[in-house]
Scaffold this active site. Sequence first.
Site, PDB file in Angstrom:
ATOM      1  N   THR A   1     -14.677 -13.957   1.803  1.00  0.00           N
ATOM      2  CA  THR A   1     -15.351 -12.685   1.530  1.00  0.00           C
ATOM      3  C   THR A   1     -14.840 -11.978   0.278  1.00  0.00           C
ATOM      4  O   THR A   1     -15.565 -11.177  -0.312  1.00  0.00           O
ATOM      5  CB  THR A   1     -15.200 -11.725   2.721  1.00  0.00           C
ATOM      6  OG1 THR A   1     -13.815 -11.462   2.954  1.00  0.00           O
ATOM      7  CG2 THR A   1     -15.831 -12.309   3.968  1.00  0.00           C
ATOM      8  N   ASP A   2     -13.607 -12.260  -0.148  1.00  0.00           N
ATOM      9  CA  ASP A   2     -13.028 -11.470  -1.237  1.00  0.00           C
ATOM     10  C   ASP A   2     -13.810 -11.572  -2.540  1.00  0.00           C
ATOM     11  O   ASP A   2     -13.935 -10.590  -3.270  1.00  0.00           O
ATOM     12  CB  ASP A   2     -11.570 -11.883  -1.477  1.00  0.00           C
ATOM     13  CG  ASP A   2     -10.634 -11.345  -0.397  1.00  0.00           C
ATOM     14  OD1 ASP A   2     -11.067 -10.474   0.375  1.00  0.00           O
ATOM     15  OD2 ASP A   2      -9.476 -11.801  -0.337  1.00  0.00           O
TER      16      ASP A   2
ATOM     17  N   THR B   1     -12.046 -17.583   4.937  1.00  0.00           N
ATOM     18  CA  THR B   1     -11.527 -17.210   6.261  1.00  0.00           C
ATOM     19  C   THR B   1     -12.263 -17.909   7.387  1.00  0.00           C
ATOM     20  O   THR B   1     -11.657 -18.300   8.391  1.00  0.00           O
ATOM     21  CB  THR B   1     -11.630 -15.681   6.448  1.00  0.00           C
ATOM     22  OG1 THR B   1     -10.791 -15.037   5.472  1.00  0.00           O
ATOM     23  CG2 THR B   1     -11.196 -15.261   7.841  1.00  0.00           C
TER      24      THR B   1
ATOM     25  N   SER C   1     -11.015 -17.719  -1.287  1.00  0.00           N
ATOM     26  CA  SER C   1     -11.947 -17.315  -2.341  1.00  0.00           C
ATOM     27  C   SER C   1     -11.262 -16.597  -3.498  1.00  0.00           C
ATOM     28  O   SER C   1     -11.846 -16.464  -4.571  1.00  0.00           O
ATOM     29  CB  SER C   1     -13.068 -16.437  -1.777  1.00  0.00           C
ATOM     30  OG  SER C   1     -12.597 -15.163  -1.410  1.00  0.00           O
TER      31      SER C   1
END
Length: 330
Positions: A85-86, A12, A54
């Site tokens: 972040t995932d 992101t 990710s």
Amino acid sequence: MKRIKLLATGGTIASGEGEHGLTPSLTAKGVLSYLPGLSSMCHAEAEDILYLDSSNIQPEEWRVIARACADTLADYDGVVVTHGTDTMAYTAAILSFMLQGLKKPVVLTGSQLPITHLMSDGRVNLANAFAAACAGYPGVYLVFNNKIIAGTRAFKVRSMGFDAFQSVNAPYAGEVDARGVRMQFPLPVRDQPFRLCERVCPEVCLIKLIPGTNPALLDALVALRYRGVVIEAFGVGGFHYLRRNLLPRLEALHRAGIVVVVTSQCLYDSTDLERYEVGAQLSRQAVVAAGDMTTEAAVTKLMWALGQTDDPAQAARIMQENLCGEIGEA
């Protein structure tokens, strides 16, 4: 002045609006351009190694990231990795195992909004990650929302809030505030040479039990040629054994050479298979208790352990060793 290199993988923080939603579109140098004052802190350079959301970062990409970190650390004082972040907690954990004997920092960060967005948390997270890398504490860390988390203790708890990650079953390694980087609980430095141990076994799966789980589900792991499984059990490690008895299937997996690691669906505290009758009915060899490891640490460590050896018993022993802060003191 320290030399720190940014290795960008997408996510992101580097995304922009595409035809079907956010997609990585900004280069590593483009991301770095949003920190114009960074030159007063360190000599920074940037390199694109991946360009992915990710959700698409898998074991093959972990090896790419680990190799890039190892190569970079030969000439730089530290590495910052930008990542979506995932799956960042998984990548932070596996890098902790792949990069054995680290003597320099590897710091992962990202953001909940693209760095181009007016309200983005990306600029602060990135600046804090560089500050943590400049502080020089060896090991793999995840930096987010002014918190510094050991790589094997990070867990994503929010998909929208800027406080997206928590340190589970361990205190935060440190924080960044107006006084700079304050490190209260740095990772211990092991007395061993640095080694890149990049081999991983992707034939590992994660199963979350629900009341009434069909025992035949475990039989399928043999047919699918899995070599390991992490089972999120109930409480401290409970399995149902009335009507749908899971215990004989767990013993069968062990006899088939599949390493079974048991963790808890509870976010905090440890697995203790001997606390209740159900765990006592299992042979000591059938399953490995994950202790207070996070699910991400347990899964990636099992993949890594099975990448180091073809012997299931040896892999099980590796799972019980505290290699990089993933297991707390008893």
